[in-house]
Every structure is written in structure tokens, then in C-alpha cells.
Scaffold this motif. Sequence first.
Motif, mmCIF file in Angstrom:
data_model
loop_
_atom_site.group_PDB
_atom_site.id
_atom_site.type_symbol
_atom_site.label_atom_id
_atom_site.label_comp_id
_atom_site.label_asym_id
_atom_site.label_seq_id
_atom_site.Cartn_x
_atom_site.Cartn_y
_atom_site.Cartn_z
ATOM 1 N N SER A 204 44.756 29.553 -46.366
ATOM 2 C CA SER A 204 44.052 28.557 -45.550
ATOM 3 C C SER A 204 44.310 28.835 -44.082
ATOM 4 O O SER A 204 45.429 29.151 -43.680
ATOM 5 C CB SER A 204 44.504 27.139 -45.918
ATOM 6 O OG SER A 204 45.891 26.991 -45.685
ATOM 7 N N ARG A 268 37.812 34.581 -39.087
ATOM 8 C CA ARG A 268 37.145 34.373 -40.368
ATOM 9 C C ARG A 268 36.454 35.664 -40.823
ATOM 10 O O ARG A 268 36.490 36.025 -42.009
ATOM 11 C CB ARG A 268 36.120 33.241 -40.258
ATOM 12 C CG ARG A 268 35.526 32.857 -41.604
ATOM 13 C CD ARG A 268 34.484 31.778 -41.475
ATOM 14 N NE ARG A 268 33.311 32.218 -40.735
ATOM 15 C CZ ARG A 268 32.169 31.536 -40.679
ATOM 16 N NH1 ARG A 268 32.074 30.377 -41.286
ATOM 17 N NH2 ARG A 268 31.145 32.002 -39.994
ATOM 18 N N GLU A 278 36.616 31.657 -45.880
ATOM 19 C CA GLU A 278 37.058 30.374 -45.321
ATOM 20 C C GLU A 278 35.854 29.591 -44.812
ATOM 21 O O GLU A 278 34.995 30.140 -44.117
ATOM 22 C CB GLU A 278 38.043 30.601 -44.177
ATOM 23 C CG GLU A 278 39.437 31.004 -44.623
ATOM 24 C CD GLU A 278 40.195 29.857 -45.240
ATOM 25 O OE1 GLU A 278 40.266 28.768 -44.636
ATOM 26 O OE2 GLU A 278 40.716 30.034 -46.361
#
Length: 359
Positions: A204, A268, A278
Motif C-alpha cells: 500500500s 504508481r 495501486e
Amino acid sequence: MVSTKLPRQVDQSRIKLLAFGFTHSVHDHCLFYKISAGRFLALVVYVDDVLLSGSHEEDIAALKLYLDQFFTIKDLGFAKYFLGIELARGSHGLYLNQRKYVLDILTDVGMLDCKPASTPLPTGLKLVAKGGVPLPSPDRYKRLICCLFYLNMTRPDITYNVHHLSRFINAPTSLHWDVALHALRYLKGSPSTGLFYPSSGSFSLEAFSDADWGACQDTMRSLTGYCFFFGGCLVAWKTKKQNSIATSTAEVKYIAAGSCCAQVLWMRQQLRDYEVEEKEIPIMCDNTSAIAITQNPMLHSRTKHIDVRYHFIRDHVEKKDITLEYISTDKQLADIFTKPLCESRFEELKHELGLIELS
């Protein structure tokens, strides 16, 4: 994680790596990666130094044998020291520090026996260009600041300090030099401080964005600070002076969030190289007005003077690429990148960033 050395034949090295099945990252030209049947292999190149990492040791061994056929590489074994960064491995994770580099800086400046300081800068100190007497020879100051820039690779606790002092690198004064020596006294008290990355964690990504309005006393420009955590571990951080003068706290926080958003989108894309997708990446901001600007087009009349490049954050909020979320100031981790803090607050944020001191 294995360290090797390649001869300086950049084009040939790239061709051979691509032939082995690697993909050259378009987001980081130093990175080559290979993903096949759930097996991951990565290679990072810096001039003739190479760092290998992968999910299976036999893949790393096969790659080394392959490269040795063409370049006669020097296998340095498990990485313990790479580009001045010390790597300590254990069952719980990886610890990065630059202890030797810190001691070399202290020795070079003659501060190895100095009295330690508790923070990199005195609390609340903001320097100006004309303070103090001009140094007769600024080269020593420039050399020190350049050394501190490289140290910043594993020491986010000195990021604000280095940025602040670098503003005066062209015309340093005695006051600037004294404050730089204060930074060395802080390093003397914590030479082994470094970043710890645990061996387990989630996939994450989250960001913290902050700003200090009118931070530069000479130009009245504000300061942007942001940091990024992946799986709860600090992976990137930055302090930067904004390009224009902001007229309010909301504006300066909005501009900072826009800069942070651009970096988030780049990260990302980088994660996609590792097949990690993500969505709705949270950016933590401690200003509700700045968040409202991204969500309410009716506020355009108040923000039309802001450079258009910062408004793209609205589009990415609408697309749900990112979410701008409120966080209270006392939980804003990027605070350490925008201003000199008191000792208690500074130590608290150091701990939250994952900085530890090993003896």
C-alpha cells in the motif's frame, strides 16, 4: 540482495540484459526487471556497480553466470556496502545507514570530538542571505553542503536542514557556517541513525503533504514538504521551495498537494513495473480549505491565479487515482520537512518515519 561490478560498456550491458528477458523500466532508467511465473528479478545499475535482487536465489545465481560470460563480473556477494550506504540484513528486515560517511565528514571538518546537539537546527531558526560576515573562501561551505546532500539518501531527518543551508551556497556567511557546524554536532550524536525496512508488510502506498507559508525570509516564497510510505516504510521524501508567492495558507497547501500528486503518479507507474496496481492513493493534508479546492469547482474564482499545472490534482481526484484526506497537524509526518522543530516533536517524527539508531 547481491552486489556485483560490470565493466563500463553501457550499451552492450543493456543489450545482453534484454536478451536474458529483462525489461528496461521507462520510469527509472537505472532499473531492469524480469517477472515470470510469479518469480521476480531486479537489477539496478549505477555506472559499473550493480545491485541484484530477486525472489529466488537460483535466479540470481543464473543471472550472474550469464553476465560473467560476456563481461567477467566481480561478484561481491551479499550486499553490505553499496555507493557509500551500509546494508545490515537480519531475519526481521533490512537496515540502511551511512555511519562511515558521517564519520568521514566529521573528520574532514575537524568536528570528530565536538559536543553533540539534539536537533539539526535550533528550534524556529530561519536564516537570511545577508546574516553574518561573508566567508573569505566559500569552497569549504560548498563542499560540506554537497556532502550533506549525499547523506540525505538515508537521513530524512536532515532534509530540511540541508535545503535551508543550500540556499546560501553561492554567498555563504559566518552565520551560515556556524549553523552548518550545528548540523554536524547533531550528526555526531547520531552517526548510526538509519532507515529500517521490515521483512514483511503490505503493498500500500500513502503520502503526506505539508507546507510552510512564507518560509523564505528573503523572497517570502513558501516551502513544500512531502514523504511517501510503501507498506508502512518510508521510501521517498523531499523539501522544495515553491516557484511563486502564495497569498494564503490554503493556497500554499494546495500547491504542495499538487506537487505531491505528481510524484505519487510517477511512483504508481513505477509500481506497475512490479505488477503492483495501486488505486485511490491517499495523500494526507492538514488543511481543509486546500482539500475543498480539489473537490469544489465553484472555488475556481478564488484560485484562477494559481499556476494551471497545480490544478491537475482536481482531475486525478475525480478519476479516483488519488484521495486527498484530512489529517490533524499533530499527526502530519511531513511537518519535519518544512520547519525546524523542538526536540520532543522532532524525536517523535523521527520515530514515525522509521529512523532508528543502532550502536
